[in-house]
Design a protein around this motif. Sequence first.
Motif, mmCIF file in Angstrom:
data_model
loop_
_atom_site.group_PDB
_atom_site.id
_atom_site.type_symbol
_atom_site.label_atom_id
_atom_site.label_comp_id
_atom_site.label_asym_id
_atom_site.label_seq_id
_atom_site.Cartn_x
_atom_site.Cartn_y
_atom_site.Cartn_z
ATOM 1 N N ILE A 3 -8.200 80.556 27.215
ATOM 2 C CA ILE A 3 -9.303 79.664 27.586
ATOM 3 C C ILE A 3 -8.816 78.636 28.601
ATOM 4 O O ILE A 3 -9.479 78.355 29.596
ATOM 5 C CB ILE A 3 -9.889 78.989 26.328
ATOM 6 C CG1 ILE A 3 -10.621 80.031 25.481
ATOM 7 C CG2 ILE A 3 -10.823 77.840 26.705
ATOM 8 C CD1 ILE A 3 -11.148 79.505 24.154
ATOM 9 N N ARG A 4 -7.627 78.095 28.361
ATOM 10 C CA ARG A 4 -7.098 77.086 29.279
ATOM 11 C C ARG A 4 -6.950 77.660 30.702
ATOM 12 O O ARG A 4 -7.345 77.029 31.678
ATOM 13 C CB ARG A 4 -5.734 76.583 28.786
ATOM 14 C CG ARG A 4 -5.133 75.491 29.689
ATOM 15 C CD ARG A 4 -3.659 75.321 29.391
ATOM 16 N NE ARG A 4 -3.438 74.827 28.047
ATOM 17 C CZ ARG A 4 -3.322 73.530 27.745
ATOM 18 N NH1 ARG A 4 -3.409 72.637 28.694
ATOM 19 N NH2 ARG A 4 -3.106 73.153 26.513
ATOM 20 N N ARG A 365 -16.628 72.660 24.591
ATOM 21 C CA ARG A 365 -15.850 72.289 23.405
ATOM 22 C C ARG A 365 -15.699 70.773 23.308
ATOM 23 O O ARG A 365 -15.819 70.193 22.240
ATOM 24 C CB ARG A 365 -14.457 72.938 23.463
ATOM 25 C CG ARG A 365 -14.495 74.460 23.473
ATOM 26 C CD ARG A 365 -13.109 75.033 23.662
ATOM 27 N NE ARG A 365 -12.487 74.522 24.877
ATOM 28 C CZ ARG A 365 -11.208 74.637 25.192
ATOM 29 N NH1 ARG A 365 -10.384 75.246 24.354
ATOM 30 N NH2 ARG A 365 -10.733 74.154 26.319
ATOM 31 N N VAL A 368 -18.991 69.035 22.215
ATOM 32 C CA VAL A 368 -19.264 69.150 20.774
ATOM 33 C C VAL A 368 -18.257 68.311 19.981
ATOM 34 O O VAL A 368 -18.624 67.612 19.033
ATOM 35 C CB VAL A 368 -19.220 70.625 20.321
ATOM 36 C CG1 VAL A 368 -19.362 70.720 18.802
ATOM 37 C CG2 VAL A 368 -20.313 71.426 21.015
ATOM 38 N N GLU A 369 -17.004 68.350 20.397
ATOM 39 C CA GLU A 369 -15.962 67.629 19.654
ATOM 40 C C GLU A 369 -16.193 66.115 19.679
ATOM 41 O O GLU A 369 -16.093 65.439 18.656
ATOM 42 C CB GLU A 369 -14.590 67.941 20.261
ATOM 43 C CG GLU A 369 -13.440 67.324 19.489
ATOM 44 C CD GLU A 369 -12.096 67.612 20.123
ATOM 45 O OE1 GLU A 369 -12.028 68.435 21.050
ATOM 46 O OE2 GLU A 369 -11.110 66.992 19.681
ATOM 47 N N THR A 370 -16.518 65.587 20.872
ATOM 48 C CA THR A 370 -16.670 64.124 21.002
ATOM 49 C C THR A 370 -18.088 63.654 20.685
ATOM 50 O O THR A 370 -18.301 62.474 20.409
ATOM 51 C CB THR A 370 -16.353 63.677 22.444
ATOM 52 O OG1 THR A 370 -17.288 64.325 23.336
ATOM 53 C CG2 THR A 370 -14.939 64.032 22.846
ATOM 54 N N GLN A 403 -23.997 73.149 20.926
ATOM 55 C CA GLN A 403 -23.585 73.738 19.644
ATOM 56 C C GLN A 403 -23.914 75.235 19.602
ATOM 57 O O GLN A 403 -23.106 76.042 19.136
ATOM 58 C CB GLN A 403 -24.280 72.997 18.501
ATOM 59 C CG GLN A 403 -23.763 71.574 18.330
ATOM 60 C CD GLN A 403 -24.456 70.823 17.207
ATOM 61 O OE1 GLN A 403 -25.637 71.059 16.933
ATOM 62 N NE2 GLN A 403 -23.747 69.914 16.562
ATOM 63 N N LEU A 406 -21.366 77.002 21.671
ATOM 64 C CA LEU A 406 -20.068 77.078 20.995
ATOM 65 C C LEU A 406 -20.056 78.250 20.006
ATOM 66 O O LEU A 406 -19.087 79.011 19.927
ATOM 67 C CB LEU A 406 -19.798 75.760 20.263
ATOM 68 C CG LEU A 406 -18.346 75.521 19.870
ATOM 69 C CD1 LEU A 406 -17.508 75.163 21.085
ATOM 70 C CD2 LEU A 406 -18.233 74.410 18.832
ATOM 71 N N ARG A 407 -21.160 78.384 19.257
ATOM 72 C CA ARG A 407 -21.259 79.515 18.313
ATOM 73 C C ARG A 407 -21.147 80.844 19.069
ATOM 74 O O ARG A 407 -20.443 81.756 18.643
ATOM 75 C CB ARG A 407 -22.604 79.477 17.575
ATOM 76 C CG ARG A 407 -22.688 78.438 16.495
ATOM 77 C CD ARG A 407 -23.940 78.613 15.631
ATOM 78 N NE ARG A 407 -24.150 77.416 14.833
ATOM 79 C CZ ARG A 407 -24.998 76.432 15.150
ATOM 80 N NH1 ARG A 407 -25.756 76.521 16.229
ATOM 81 N NH2 ARG A 407 -25.101 75.366 14.384
ATOM 82 N N LEU A 409 -19.733 81.423 21.955
ATOM 83 C CA LEU A 409 -18.370 81.631 22.485
ATOM 84 C C LEU A 409 -17.461 82.208 21.406
ATOM 85 O O LEU A 409 -16.668 83.119 21.664
ATOM 86 C CB LEU A 409 -17.798 80.296 22.998
ATOM 87 C CG LEU A 409 -18.311 79.832 24.368
ATOM 88 C CD1 LEU A 409 -18.032 78.343 24.576
ATOM 89 C CD2 LEU A 409 -17.676 80.651 25.498
ATOM 90 N N VAL A 410 -17.592 81.683 20.199
ATOM 91 C CA VAL A 410 -16.767 82.201 19.088
ATOM 92 C C VAL A 410 -17.161 83.647 18.786
ATOM 93 O O VAL A 410 -16.293 84.517 18.624
ATOM 94 C CB VAL A 410 -16.912 81.304 17.835
ATOM 95 C CG1 VAL A 410 -16.285 81.972 16.614
ATOM 96 C CG2 VAL A 410 -16.244 79.960 18.078
ATOM 97 N N ARG A 414 -13.798 84.998 19.800
ATOM 98 C CA ARG A 414 -12.931 84.791 18.624
ATOM 99 C C ARG A 414 -13.692 85.125 17.345
ATOM 100 O O ARG A 414 -13.812 84.291 16.451
ATOM 101 C CB ARG A 414 -12.444 83.328 18.551
ATOM 102 C CG ARG A 414 -11.741 82.785 19.793
ATOM 103 C CD ARG A 414 -10.319 83.339 19.957
ATOM 104 N NE ARG A 414 -9.630 82.645 21.038
ATOM 105 C CZ ARG A 414 -9.705 82.998 22.324
ATOM 106 N NH1 ARG A 414 -10.427 84.057 22.684
ATOM 107 N NH2 ARG A 414 -9.039 82.318 23.250
ATOM 108 N N PRO A 415 -14.245 86.378 17.255
ATOM 109 C CA PRO A 415 -15.089 86.686 16.081
ATOM 110 C C PRO A 415 -14.256 86.716 14.790
ATOM 111 O O PRO A 415 -13.077 86.938 14.838
ATOM 112 C CB PRO A 415 -15.665 88.066 16.417
ATOM 113 C CG PRO A 415 -14.737 88.659 17.424
ATOM 114 C CD PRO A 415 -14.119 87.525 18.171
#
Lengths: 415, 58
Positions: A3-4, A365, A368-370, A403, A406-407, A409-410, A414-415
């Motif tokens: 991702i980075r 990300r 959502v995080e902040t 949000q 984000l869901r 993307l996972v 990254r399932p």
Amino acid sequence: MSIREANEKALGIINRARPTLIGLDRAGEVLEGLTPKTILHAGPPFPRGWVDMSGPVRGAVIGALLYEGWVSSQEEGEELAASGSINFAPCHHYGAAGPMAGIISPSMPVWIVENKNEGNRTFSTINEGLGRVLRFGAYQEEVIRHLRWIEEGLFPLLQETLEKMGEIDLKEITAQALQMGDECHNRNRAATSLLIRKLAPHIMRVSPGREEGARVLEFMDSNDHFYLNLSMAACKATLDPILGLKECTLVATMARNGTDFGIRVAGLGHRWFTAPAEIIDGLFFPGYSQDDANPDLGDSVISETAGIGGFAMAASPAIVQFVGGSAGEATHYTESMYEITVGESDSYLIPILDFRGTPTGIDVRRVVETGLLPVINTGIAHKKAGIGQIGAGLVRPPLDCFQQALRALVEKYRP
Amino acid sequence: MEKPVQRLLQEDLRVINLGLEVFAHSLQEKEVEVVPVNWSPPAGGDQEMQELLRRLED
């Protein structure tokens, strides 16, 4: 690719973009797939078409139907728009970006902008000015008459001007304008002036008489937002190449249709994530208040997505007289946006921050995080069709869009 | 030998305040230097979002 790495690659694509004005043509000639009886609008799609549209968008649709000559009255316009025989689609699906209602119909002239680094092209209409204008939902006779002058008077002269003088580097104009007090969303006074400086001698050289050229220059001078549409197409040309970049969590598009706010994320391609649009907190023209305001509207938030507009407010202390707040708050807005972005612009620099680059590359990300949402400065349309702009202010997107993304993307990576 | 904690108690307090602002206020009233930190739990404490963020780490 991690991702980075994907996000670093996207930031590089954004920073290396060279949005350049290459010409003007009718939308029907240059927007691929824009068939007759198609009307483009700002923001994400309307799932149920006309039924879902707010007042100003409906007004602008009626105006476009009158302008195209497909109907001859408001009533006929409403009937045709509701009949299902008009294809309504987002500007963004056709490579375009439209301010406020963002309506584009086939006869309208559009700027053509090319990102010289990637080769992709984008489009936007010519800005009509302030007050009673189509993009704010006005469709009276004077509005249609003005659109016809844009098509028959302004467009041919500007088209010939650009053919004779050649291309104009829009990134250079935006970068200079940020040094001169613009943030290039709600303040475009410097950028418009810089554009006039480039165009003026060439306009007068191609003008059939002095009066035609002078009228075009007077119109551009009377409209501080003349540059806005060019800037929007430039921002879209800058961002479109990251759409579809695998693993990338950066926001590639933000847009409002007056009913919903939508975002698209680079790593998730053309899928929209939407939630109800917010009401704008702002300053109102005399006689109007928040009760009259339509929810957030327009593709112009592509400015913030690309790191200018609300993200560059520190460069534009004067903007607060139009959108509200203090000069100190304007600086704070920009500083806070570094918390949700992955990098900085290497071209759009802010003098008061010691020429630091504007915050660039919104990471879903980090939002959502902040819980820190992008700050957007924007115009306010009256909620009823046909009235127009009633103020300007600040607004944030709904957190829900981020949000949902984000869901997704996972689920995808990254399932 | 003097323990670090003894040295700390002999010096003026310099406090970093995380969380409720009211803790900082009561110290400030006693003229203690306080640096407030604007902190909130990731994703506002939403556990579903925290788990999603963990899976999407670089």
